[in-house]
Design a protein around this motif. Structure first.
Motif, PDB file in Angstrom:
ATOM      1  N   TRP A  77       8.244  41.373  11.632  1.00 14.33           N
ATOM      2  CA  TRP A  77       8.239  40.506  10.516  1.00 14.33           C
ATOM      3  C   TRP A  77       8.231  41.117   9.131  1.00 14.33           C
ATOM      4  O   TRP A  77       9.112  40.604   8.183  1.00 14.33           O
TER       5      TRP A  77
ATOM      6  N   GLY B 292      11.625  41.724   8.168  1.00 17.25           N
ATOM      7  CA  GLY B 292      12.696  40.538   8.035  1.00 17.25           C
ATOM      8  C   GLY B 292      13.223  40.479   9.597  1.00 17.25           C
ATOM      9  O   GLY B 292      14.119  39.801   9.596  1.00 17.25           O
ATOM     10  N   GLN B 293      12.817  41.262  10.476  1.00 19.05           N
ATOM     11  CA  GLN B 293      13.416  40.891  11.849  1.00 19.05           C
ATOM     12  C   GLN B 293      12.901  39.891  12.577  1.00 19.05           C
ATOM     13  O   GLN B 293      13.305  39.695  13.627  1.00 19.05           O
TER      14      GLN B 293
END
Lengths: 138, 157
Positions: free
Chosen positions: A111, A114-115
């Motif tokens: 998280w 940004g995945q």
């Protein structure tokens, strides 16, 4: 000194200890710190060093709380590391807890990068694909 | 902790130099037997409760007490057997005349004489006058037969 006295031999070198051997009895009398998996009620009266009922009742929960905290702590702080030393002395339930903690840590890291919103192929499919190529090549 | 007294008996014998016979620890043995009786009675009661009262949480406790009972039994039997081996060795080496010091280390039975029996020879050559109602301390193996014959009465303390 008595030359006619032959004590019962220890069974230490054989398949099992001798029931009547004083040596075997002494050797098998180890004093290990006890961690009980489950409560054993009604033994309080015989355990002289734990005379108070409240103390006896509290020992198992306290042990559990301590271990639980240490497992959560170590599982949340070991990212991308070899964790075999950490889980070596845990029982099955504790290992499951450790893995849950690790998953939480990995998800958080995803998280942060940004995945988290990225959709990927399922693990099942990925593992199947890994097996399939070697089969086809045979 | 359970079995502590039993382990004390074992250590006592283990410490004694090869073949020497320490005094019979009658008090220690009595305490071990009392502990076994208490463990057994507790287990009997808890087993009933586990079966009819549905208290399956008592099972670990019952098993623990049972293990302690088995260990106490093992220690007791090993203690008596090792003393037996030492006594037998002493018999071989000293013959039938045991020194008094050693005799006092063996367990003795208190007996009361039920009838006039007369002179009774003990191992060291001395004799005891068995008169009706007199009380004596005699080695068990020596007086057992007379007890069986009704000449002596075994007094339990």
């Amino acid at each position: 000194m008595s030359e006619a006295y032959f004590r019962v031999e220890s069974g230490a070198l054989g398949p099992e200890e001798n029931f009547l051997s004083l040596d075997d009895i002494l050797m098998s009398h180890e004093k290990l710190p006890v961690r009980t998996e489950t409560a054993m009620p009604r033994l309080g009266a015989f355990f002289l060093e734990r005379s108070a009922g409240a103390e006896t009742d509290n020992a198992v929960p306290q042990t559990f709380i301590g271990r639980f905290r240490r497992i959560m702590d170590s599982s949340q702080n070991a990212y991308n590391e070899d964790t075999s030393a950490l889980v070596a002395r845990l029982d099955e339930m504790e290992r499951g807890l450790f893995q849950t903690g690790q998953k939480g840590l990995n998800d958080f890291q995803c998280w942060e990068k940004g995945q988290a919103s990225q959709i990927t192929a399922s693990n099942l499919v990925q593992n199947y694909k890994k097996r399939k190529f070697p089969d086809m090549e045979d | 902790m359970f079995c502590e007294k039993a382990m004390e008996l074992i250590r006592e014998l283990h410490r004694a130099p090869e073949g020497q016979l320490p005094a019979f620890n009658e008090d220690g043995l009595r305490q071990v037997l009392e502990e076994m009786k208490a463990l057994y009675e507790q287990n009997q009661s808890d087993v009933n409760e586990a079966k009819s009262g549905g208290r399956s949480d008592l099972i670990p406790t019952i098993k623990f007490r049972h293990c302690s009972l088995l260990r106490n039994r093992r220690c007791t039997v090993a203690y008596l057997y090792d003393r037996l081996l030492r006594i037998r060795a002493l018999r071989w080496e000293y013959g039938s005349i045991l020194p008094n010091a050693l005799r006092f280390h063996m367990s003795a039975e208190e007996v009361r004489c039920l009838k006039d029996y007369g002179e009774f020879e003990v191992d060291d050559g001395t004799s005891v006058l068995l008169k009706k109602n007199s009380q004596h301390f005699l080695p068990r193996w020596k007086c057992e037969q007379l007890i069986r014959q009704g000449v002596l009465e075994h007094i339990l303390s």
